[in-house]
Scaffold this motif. Structure first.
Motif, PDB file in Angstrom:
ATOM      1  N   ILE A  74     -18.793 -13.643  60.138  1.00 24.95           N
ATOM      2  CA  ILE A  74     -18.846 -14.891  60.907  1.00 24.95           C
ATOM      3  C   ILE A  74     -20.295 -15.287  61.139  1.00 24.95           C
ATOM      4  CG2 ILE A  74     -16.626 -14.482  62.049  1.00 24.95           C
ATOM      5  CD1 ILE A  74     -18.322 -13.592  64.546  1.00 24.95           C
ATOM      6  N   ASP A  75     -20.484 -16.514  61.621  1.00 23.94           N
ATOM      7  CA  ASP A  75     -21.818 -17.004  61.957  1.00 23.94           C
ATOM      8  C   ASP A  75     -21.673 -18.108  63.001  1.00 23.94           C
ATOM      9  OD1 ASP A  75     -24.566 -17.026  61.841  1.00 23.94           O
ATOM     10  OD2 ASP A  75     -24.706 -18.054  59.926  1.00 23.94           O
ATOM     11  N   ALA A  96     -19.740 -13.804  76.268  1.00 15.19           N
ATOM     12  CA  ALA A  96     -18.621 -14.292  75.468  1.00 15.19           C
ATOM     13  C   ALA A  96     -19.063 -15.473  74.614  1.00 15.19           C
ATOM     14  CB  ALA A  96     -17.463 -14.701  76.372  1.00 15.19           C
ATOM     15  N   TYR A  97     -18.709 -15.405  73.345  1.00 20.81           N
ATOM     16  CA  TYR A  97     -19.061 -16.442  72.377  1.00 20.81           C
ATOM     17  C   TYR A  97     -17.790 -16.984  71.724  1.00 20.81           C
ATOM     18  CZ  TYR A  97     -23.870 -14.746  72.593  1.00 20.81           C
ATOM     19  OH  TYR A  97     -25.122 -14.394  73.012  1.00 20.81           O
ATOM     20  N   VAL A  98     -17.943 -18.136  71.080  1.00 19.74           N
ATOM     21  CA  VAL A  98     -16.879 -18.703  70.260  1.00 19.74           C
ATOM     22  C   VAL A  98     -17.492 -19.124  68.930  1.00 19.74           C
ATOM     23  CG1 VAL A  98     -17.151 -21.068  71.149  1.00 19.74           C
ATOM     24  CG2 VAL A  98     -14.952 -20.361  70.188  1.00 19.74           C
ATOM     25  N   THR A  99     -16.699 -19.003  67.879  1.00 22.60           N
ATOM     26  CA  THR A  99     -17.110 -19.518  66.573  1.00 22.60           C
ATOM     27  C   THR A  99     -15.889 -19.966  65.795  1.00 22.60           C
ATOM     28  OG1 THR A  99     -18.368 -19.102  64.553  1.00 22.60           O
ATOM     29  CG2 THR A  99     -17.024 -17.283  65.358  1.00 22.60           C
ATOM     30  N   LYS A 100     -16.109 -20.990  64.983  1.00 22.05           N
ATOM     31  CA  LYS A 100     -15.103 -21.440  64.019  1.00 22.05           C
ATOM     32  C   LYS A 100     -15.605 -21.186  62.606  1.00 22.05           C
ATOM     33  CE  LYS A 100     -13.498 -24.987  67.195  1.00 22.05           C
ATOM     34  NZ  LYS A 100     -13.334 -26.411  67.471  1.00 22.05           N
ATOM     35  N   ASP A 101     -16.754 -20.501  62.509  1.00 23.61           N
ATOM     36  CA  ASP A 101     -17.443 -20.299  61.235  1.00 23.61           C
ATOM     37  C   ASP A 101     -17.121 -18.917  60.651  1.00 23.61           C
ATOM     38  OD1 ASP A 101     -19.104 -20.351  59.058  1.00 23.61           O
ATOM     39  OD2 ASP A 101     -20.955 -20.613  60.199  1.00 23.61           O
ATOM     40  N   ILE A 102     -15.965 -18.834  59.992  1.00 23.94           N
ATOM     41  CA  ILE A 102     -15.604 -17.623  59.257  1.00 23.94           C
ATOM     42  C   ILE A 102     -16.122 -17.818  57.841  1.00 23.94           C
ATOM     43  CG2 ILE A 102     -13.734 -16.149  58.430  1.00 23.94           C
ATOM     44  CD1 ILE A 102     -12.042 -17.281  60.774  1.00 23.94           C
ATOM     45  N   GLN A 103     -17.120 -17.035  57.465  1.00 19.04           N
ATOM     46  CA  GLN A 103     -17.776 -17.240  56.183  1.00 19.04           C
ATOM     47  C   GLN A 103     -17.051 -16.577  55.027  1.00 19.04           C
ATOM     48  OE1 GLN A 103     -22.020 -16.676  56.447  1.00 19.04           O
ATOM     49  NE2 GLN A 103     -22.081 -18.662  57.436  1.00 19.04           N
ATOM     50  N   MET A 112     -14.668 -15.158  70.487  1.00 19.26           N
ATOM     51  CA  MET A 112     -13.439 -15.887  70.210  1.00 19.26           C
ATOM     52  C   MET A 112     -13.610 -16.488  68.814  1.00 19.26           C
ATOM     53  SD  MET A 112     -12.595 -17.894  73.765  1.00 19.26           S
ATOM     54  CE  MET A 112     -11.304 -18.807  72.946  1.00 19.26           C
ATOM     55  N   VAL A 113     -12.929 -15.909  67.834  1.00 20.31           N
ATOM     56  CA  VAL A 113     -13.003 -16.384  66.456  1.00 20.31           C
ATOM     57  C   VAL A 113     -11.783 -17.271  66.225  1.00 20.31           C
ATOM     58  CG1 VAL A 113     -13.079 -15.737  64.025  1.00 20.31           C
ATOM     59  CG2 VAL A 113     -14.192 -14.278  65.741  1.00 20.31           C
TER      60      VAL A 113
END
Length: 153
Positions: free
Chosen positions: A70-71, A100-107, A24-25
């Motif tokens: 992402i990271d 399932a993962y989530v990240t808010k880190d769009i590099q 989940m980006v």
């Protein structure tokens, strides 16, 4: 030939257990990245290759499918069981185990669908997500909403 294709060459269409990841980006506005594959919208992701960690697979799949780097992936949960059984149009059968993962880190990167697996990639505000999401993605989104509501109490 990839790992899954090699397995299929040995076992044919028999049911397999396949390990995959979805991510989940979320962008700065809190919108969720979705991809359209074969006229169906879903969370982006794919299968883990030999020697790859789940996090590496998630980062690779997002880049391959959407062009975004992402990271800092955070685990939401693991989704598996008979409710997720899949039979493809070519007869291949599998039981997925999805991390399932989530990240808010769009590099970096520019949102560009690969045109092979993914025809479209878009960010959606969560109340306006596509309606016909698969059972897996519905479960993942519900789990994330539950976690979010607990954390934000």
């Amino acid at each position: 030939m990839g790992y899954i294709e090699e397995l299929r060459s040995l076992v044919g269409t028999r049911p397999l257990i396949l390990i995959g990841v979805v991510v989940m980006v979320l962008d700065q506005q809190g919108r969720l990245l979705m991809v359209e594959c074969d006229k169906k919208w879903k969370l982006p992701g794919g299968y883990i290759e030999l020697g790859e960690s789940a996090e590496e697979a998630g980062i690779r799949e997002i880049y391959e499918e959407t062009g975004l780097t992402i990271d800092n992936l955070e685990l939401i949960g693991v989704f598996s069981g008979r409710n997720f059984f899949t039979k493809l149009s070519n007869g291949d059968e599998y039981f997925p185990v999805t991390l399932a993962y989530v990240t808010k880190d769009i590099q970096c990167g520019r949102l560009t669908p690969d045109g092979i697996e993914v025809q479209k990639a878009e960010f959606f505000h969560r109340p306006f997500l596509p309606e016909d999401l698969c059972i897996r993605d519905q479960h993942i989104l519900q789990s994330y909403q539950m976690i979010e509501s607990i954390v934000n109490r």
